[in-house]
Design a protein around this motif. Structure first.
Motif, PDB file in Angstrom:
ATOM      1  N   LYS A 312       0.833  -1.206   0.000  1.00 51.37           N
ATOM      2  CA  LYS A 312       0.000   0.000   0.000  1.00 51.37           C
ATOM      3  C   LYS A 312       0.869   1.259   0.000  1.00 51.37           C
ATOM      4  N   TYR A 320      -5.706   3.778  -1.868  1.00 48.40           N
ATOM      5  CA  TYR A 320      -4.773   2.783  -2.386  1.00 48.40           C
ATOM      6  C   TYR A 320      -5.323   2.123  -3.647  1.00 48.40           C
ATOM      7  N   HIS A 321      -4.426   1.855  -4.565  1.00 50.91           N
ATOM      8  CA  HIS A 321      -4.776   1.197  -5.819  1.00 50.91           C
ATOM      9  C   HIS A 321      -3.632   0.263  -6.204  1.00 50.91           C
ATOM     10  N   TYR A 429      -8.151  -3.335  -3.190  1.00 50.78           N
ATOM     11  CA  TYR A 429      -7.643  -2.159  -3.910  1.00 50.78           C
ATOM     12  C   TYR A 429      -7.404  -2.439  -5.396  1.00 50.78           C
TER      13      TYR A 429
END
Length: 501
Positions: A312, A320-321, A429
């Protein structure tokens, strides 16, 4: 019984295909009249230098009441081998297809060459548990031309030298600014304490692997779409036309300009990248799931190495992605109609695949035989007893599991176990590619070819060889050579798919 394996080094392509074809015809597929084992041929991918011994194959046959004949395709030549086999219709009962976006493969799937199994999955206790999301990802125009190979949604993340962080008084980074600072300190402040200027923050790999490079992960961290973005009006925008992609480009460009990103990344292969990390030349590695292998490679070289997996990283907003490689689908176990000629035969093969997801077979294909290849420690973690033996008997089969998610094996390595847990956390995420299940004739025709325009421009921009105007020129070239048409076709396919829901 010895299984035939047709991985012959030095054979011509034609000879290998001929052997594979003959191997598929030596036995009549299907169940024996006396209720004996079902004879199955399987054209499968090999991710190791050599095929497996018979040890675990025998166990699988016993557990599934089958006789298996494998026609192995080396992963390095899978595109050529598989497309040639499809063109010549020299196939097996089961064909492992891991390159669903390949135009030749996709066209073969759409042509009706393989059975649509969508309506059959519900009849098997393990197959019916495949998630709707993975079914949709594996679909082409609403059809599922094989059992989806279930994978984790998103495995990406970083491995960072924890001992270097501690030596320099740094915390594990949680933002892009902090990550940049760690890369800078790892490069400039002698984290290994040898008094030499011989370390770099980020190691990285060649442009051909850009999907698995640090840059691809940076695009996620900055919030870029994964491949394409669906706009509110239903139009499709490629990721490299978004501000977030450009932010990632400039981040990487600054890293490279200041020497915080390996200067030879453009000519570095994955194995060399791993060696550089294991030898203490780099402090940040992209590929969280490789953490255990990196530690093993460092034995005798960097025995003091301490590693931490990180999944993260935000821009500072706490969002977050992480990009999803394949939407949780690693391909298909497909059944060609030219070999599987009736529904009864198809159902026997589906039952076999269903058996492969049973817990006992999963453990055979993951750890091997308890007491021979592994043991369970006092914490319930799997601990390998003989890695060389495991690599010979088990490892070649581990990538053939129809599901890597139905059961989770606890790893005896604390770092690897933490990485595994972070992979599961990544599902929250994960950013999926919205075009994975959509079809575009233009993408099938030229998608892979024109992607090279963007890949080259991305790398050149990172290295400071072109400016933003020249990058935009590359994007315009991509559009003119088929990109605009791809966007239109994806939008049309998406609209059709939405109407059918």
């Amino acid at each position: 019984m010895k299984k035939e394996r047709f991985l012959k080094l030095g054979l011509s392509m034609a000879a290998i295909l001929l052997l594979s074809a003959c191997g598929g015809k030596e036995k009549d597929s299907g169940a024996a009249d006396d209720g004996g084992p079902t004879k199955i041929t399987w054209m499968n991918m090999l991710h190791t230098p050599s095929p497996p011994t018979d040890v675990i194959v025998d166990k699988i046959e016993e557990a599934t009441n089958t006789e298996l004949t494998f026609n192995w395709i080396p992963d390095a030549s899978k595109e050529e081998r598989l497309t040639t086999a499809l063109a010549s219709d020299e196939l097996a009962d089961i064909v492992t297809i891991t390159i669903m976006q390949n135009s030749s493969v996709r066209n073969a799937l759409k042509s009706g060459m393989f059975w649509d199994v969508k309506d059959y999955l519900k009849d098997y206790d393990n197959l019916k548990k495949i998630s709707d999301e993975r079914i949709e990802t594996a679909s082409i125009d609403g059809h599922v031309y094989g059992v989806p190979i279930q994978k984790d949604l998103a495995r990406s993340g970083l491995v960072i030298r924890k001992d270097w962080l501690d030596k320099l008084g740094l915390e594990v980074p949680t933002t892009m600014d902090e990550l940049y600072e760690v890369a800078k300190q790892f490069t400039e402040n002698d984290p290994d304490g040898n008094g030499k200027d011989d370390t770099v923050g980020f190691g990285d790999r060649a442009p051909t692997d850009i999907k698995y490079s640090s840059f691809k992960l940076f695009t996620s961290y900055f919030g870029a779409p994964n491949g394409w973005k669906i706009e509110k009006d239903g139009t499709f925008t490629p990721e490299f036309e978004t501000p977030e992609y450009m932010e990632a480009l400039n981040f990487s460009r600054d890293l490279f300009k200041n020497g915080y990103l390996a200067q030879d990344f453009a000519v570095t292969q994955k194995t060399d990248q791993q060696q550089q990390f294991a030898q203490g030349k780099a402090g940040i590695y992209t590929g969280m799931i490789d953490i255990k292998n990196l530690k093993t490679m460092a034995k005798g070289i960097q025995d003091e190495m301490e590693l931490v997996p990180v999944n993260k990283i935000s821009t500072g907003d706490g969002e977050y992605h992480v990009w999803s490689e394949n939407g949780g689908v690693g391909g298909l176990l497909a059944f060609p109609k030219s070999v599987v000629k009736d529904e009864a035969h198809l159902k026997r093969l589906l039952q076999f695949v269903n058996y492969l997801i049973d817990e006992d077979v999963f453990y055979y294909m993951t750890g091997g035989i308890e007491g021979t290849h592994y043991k369970m420690d006092e914490n319930g973690a799997l601990e390998y007893l003989d890695m060389d033996l495991w690599q010979q008997d088990v490892q070649p089969l581990s990538s053939s599991r129809p599901s890597e998610i139905t059961y989770k094996v606890k790893d005896a390595s604390p770092e690897k176990q933490l990485a595994n847990e972070l992979v599961v956390e990544n599902e929250k995420y994960a950013v999926l590619d919205p075009t994975f299940s959509l079809d575009s004739e233009k993408a099938n025709e030229v998608g892979s070819e024109i992607q090279k325009i963007i890949t080259d421009a991305t790398v050149q921009y990172m290295m400071g060889q072109i400016d933003e105007k020249e990058f935009d020129k590359a994007v315009a070239d991509w559009k003119a050579q088929g990109g605009d048409q791809m966007a239109k076709e994806y939008a049309e396919a998406y609209k059709t798919a939405q109407k059918s829901k």
